[in-house]
Enzyme design. Structure first.
Site, PDB file in Angstrom:
ATOM      1  N   ASP A  67       0.829  -1.207   0.000  1.00 23.11           N
ATOM      2  CA  ASP A  67       0.000   0.000   0.000  1.00 23.11           C
ATOM      3  C   ASP A  67       0.861   1.254   0.000  1.00 23.11           C
ATOM      4  O   ASP A  67       2.088   1.183   0.136  1.00 23.11           O
ATOM      5  CB  ASP A  67      -0.973  -0.015   1.194  1.00 23.11           C
ATOM      6  CG  ASP A  67      -0.291  -0.282   2.532  1.00 23.11           C
ATOM      7  OD1 ASP A  67       0.953  -0.341   2.569  1.00 23.11           O
ATOM      8  OD2 ASP A  67      -0.997  -0.432   3.540  1.00 23.11           O
ATOM      9  N   ASN A 136      -8.140  -0.267  13.663  1.00 21.98           N
ATOM     10  CA  ASN A 136      -9.550  -0.426  13.281  1.00 21.98           C
ATOM     11  C   ASN A 136      -9.796  -1.776  12.592  1.00 21.98           C
ATOM     12  O   ASN A 136     -10.834  -1.978  11.976  1.00 21.98           O
ATOM     13  CB  ASN A 136      -9.978   0.709  12.342  1.00 21.98           C
ATOM     14  CG  ASN A 136      -9.076   0.809  11.125  1.00 21.98           C
ATOM     15  OD1 ASN A 136      -8.142   0.019  10.975  1.00 21.98           O
ATOM     16  ND2 ASN A 136      -9.350   1.764  10.250  1.00 21.98           N
ATOM     17  N   HIS A 138      -8.042  -2.897  10.030  1.00 18.90           N
ATOM     18  CA  HIS A 138      -7.730  -2.888   8.590  1.00 18.90           C
ATOM     19  C   HIS A 138      -6.507  -3.757   8.291  1.00 18.90           C
ATOM     20  O   HIS A 138      -5.720  -4.096   9.164  1.00 18.90           O
ATOM     21  CB  HIS A 138      -7.569  -1.458   8.064  1.00 18.90           C
ATOM     22  CG  HIS A 138      -6.271  -0.777   8.358  1.00 18.90           C
ATOM     23  ND1 HIS A 138      -6.049   0.558   8.100  1.00 18.90           N
ATOM     24  CD2 HIS A 138      -5.094  -1.219   8.898  1.00 18.90           C
ATOM     25  CE1 HIS A 138      -4.827   0.881   8.430  1.00 18.90           C
ATOM     26  NE2 HIS A 138      -4.222  -0.166   8.928  1.00 18.90           N
ATOM     27  N   GLU A 143     -10.038  -0.785   4.412  1.00 15.74           N
ATOM     28  CA  GLU A 143     -10.647  -0.166   5.581  1.00 15.74           C
ATOM     29  C   GLU A 143     -11.971  -0.842   5.938  1.00 15.74           C
ATOM     30  O   GLU A 143     -12.515  -1.615   5.118  1.00 15.74           O
ATOM     31  CB  GLU A 143     -10.870   1.328   5.284  1.00 15.74           C
ATOM     32  CG  GLU A 143      -9.592   2.086   4.951  1.00 15.74           C
ATOM     33  CD  GLU A 143      -8.677   2.318   6.163  1.00 15.74           C
ATOM     34  OE1 GLU A 143      -8.653   1.499   7.104  1.00 15.74           O
ATOM     35  OE2 GLU A 143      -7.973   3.339   6.174  1.00 15.74           O
TER      36      GLU A 143
HETATM   37  C1  F6R Z   1       1.304  -0.548   6.371  1.00 15.61           C
HETATM   38  C2  F6R Z   1      -0.022  -1.162   6.393  1.00 15.61           C
HETATM   39  C3  F6R Z   1      -0.951  -0.997   7.548  1.00 15.61           C
HETATM   40  C4  F6R Z   1      -0.282  -1.426   8.849  1.00 15.61           C
HETATM   41  C5  F6R Z   1      -1.252  -1.383  10.019  1.00 15.61           C
HETATM   42  C6  F6R Z   1      -0.542  -1.653  11.326  1.00 15.61           C
HETATM   43  O1  F6R Z   1       1.932  -0.806   5.131  1.00 15.61           O
HETATM   44  O2  F6R Z   1      -0.382  -1.804   5.464  1.00 15.61           O
HETATM   45  O3  F6R Z   1      -2.091  -1.766   7.310  1.00 15.61           O
HETATM   46  O4  F6R Z   1       0.233  -2.722   8.718  1.00 15.61           O
HETATM   47  O5  F6R Z   1      -1.856  -0.128  10.086  1.00 15.61           O
HETATM   48  O6  F6R Z   1       0.382  -0.622  11.550  1.00 15.61           O
HETATM   49  P1  F6R Z   1       1.461  -0.736  12.709  1.00 15.61           P
HETATM   50  O7  F6R Z   1       2.273  -1.945  12.419  1.00 15.61           O
HETATM   51  O8  F6R Z   1       2.273   0.535  12.637  1.00 15.61           O
HETATM   52  O9  F6R Z   1       0.696  -0.886  13.983  1.00 15.61           O
END
Ligand code: F6R
Length: 241
Positions: A67, A136, A138, A143
């Protein structure tokens, strides 16, 4: 829910890195998609160390970006590509021909996303994806409310994602769009590794574990997925498991 629970983040990083390295050794030429964010960084660094010790060749597979934040590119600290370059692609010496990522700066983000998805369709399906769980629920930028069939593309970011995302940008709130591989693309991977650490993730993981296939919780679509393994440290593990 296939679960691996480690004592702490360091033990979990080692366990995940060993699983990814084993896949790479057994599957040269396959495509991998690895999350940025904080959670997988220690595992990615461990993979680089394994390569330095001659235990795995990280260039024997290809990588597709999971992403990107809309409007951000490699020169923006905190963008997905900047984080991945700093912690993995550059120290691992990943060659450009082995890497395809979303361009957050593209003049036509939909066309750029379509080109990345076309590559996945041509070379895929993904062999392995390593995912972090958002606060959340995701995955990537899939989302709440995302269809499990969504292939990927440009999306509107959830308010929670933008608020939590400030941690990557020195307190500044990221913009309203993201680009992501979709749940439909991730769900076709041979191996889906879902990773979470720390007490702050326990509440969302408890909800996910209790509600398989809940449209409000994108990660819940992988609770009973046959290719999915959930890698948690003890602090993040739901009380119920
Ligand atoms: C980042 C991504 C997001 C994160 C998720 C968890 O490339 O795809 O989905 O993996 O938001 O973020 P952290 O690891 O910072 O808690």
């Amino acid at each position: 829910m296939k679960l691996v629970i480690a004592a702490d983040p360091a033990e979990l990083a080692l366990t995940v890195a060993q699983a990814v390295a084993a896949f790479i050794r057994a599957n040269p030429g396959r495509l991998l998609s690895l999350a940025a964010g904080d959670t997988p960084l220690a595992a990615l660094r461990e993979l680089v160390s394994m390569q330095q010790r001659g235990e795995v060749d990280l260039n024997s597979v290809g990588y597709v970006g999971l992403d990107e934040w809309g409007g951000l590119g490699p020169a923006d600290p905190g963008s997905c590509i900047e984080v991945m370059n700093r912690h993995f692609y550059h120290p691992a010496g990943i060659r450009p021909e082995n890497l395809c990522v979303f361009n957050g700066l593209a003049a036509d983000p939909e066309a750029d996303a379509a080109a990345v998805l076309e590559l996945v369709a041509r070379r895929g399906p993904l062999g392995l994806t390593l995912l972090g769980i958002g606060m959340n629920g995701h995955l990537g930028f899939n989302e709440p409310g995302t269809s499990p069939d969504f292939i990927g593309g440009v999306v509107t970011l959830d308010d929670v994602t933008r608020e939590v995302g400030r941690k990557y940008f020195a307190g500044r709130t990221p913009g309203g769009t993201g680009i992501t591989l979709g749940l439909g693309t991730l769900g076709r991977a041979d191996r889906i590794l879902l990773m979470a650490t720390g007490e702050k993730k326990r509440a969302i993981l408890t909800r996910i574990a209790a509600s398989p296939d809940d449209p409000a919780l994108p990660a819940s679509h992988f609770v009973n997925h046959p290719a999915a393994t959930w890698y948690l440290d003890r602090a993040a593990a739901p009380d119920t498991v």
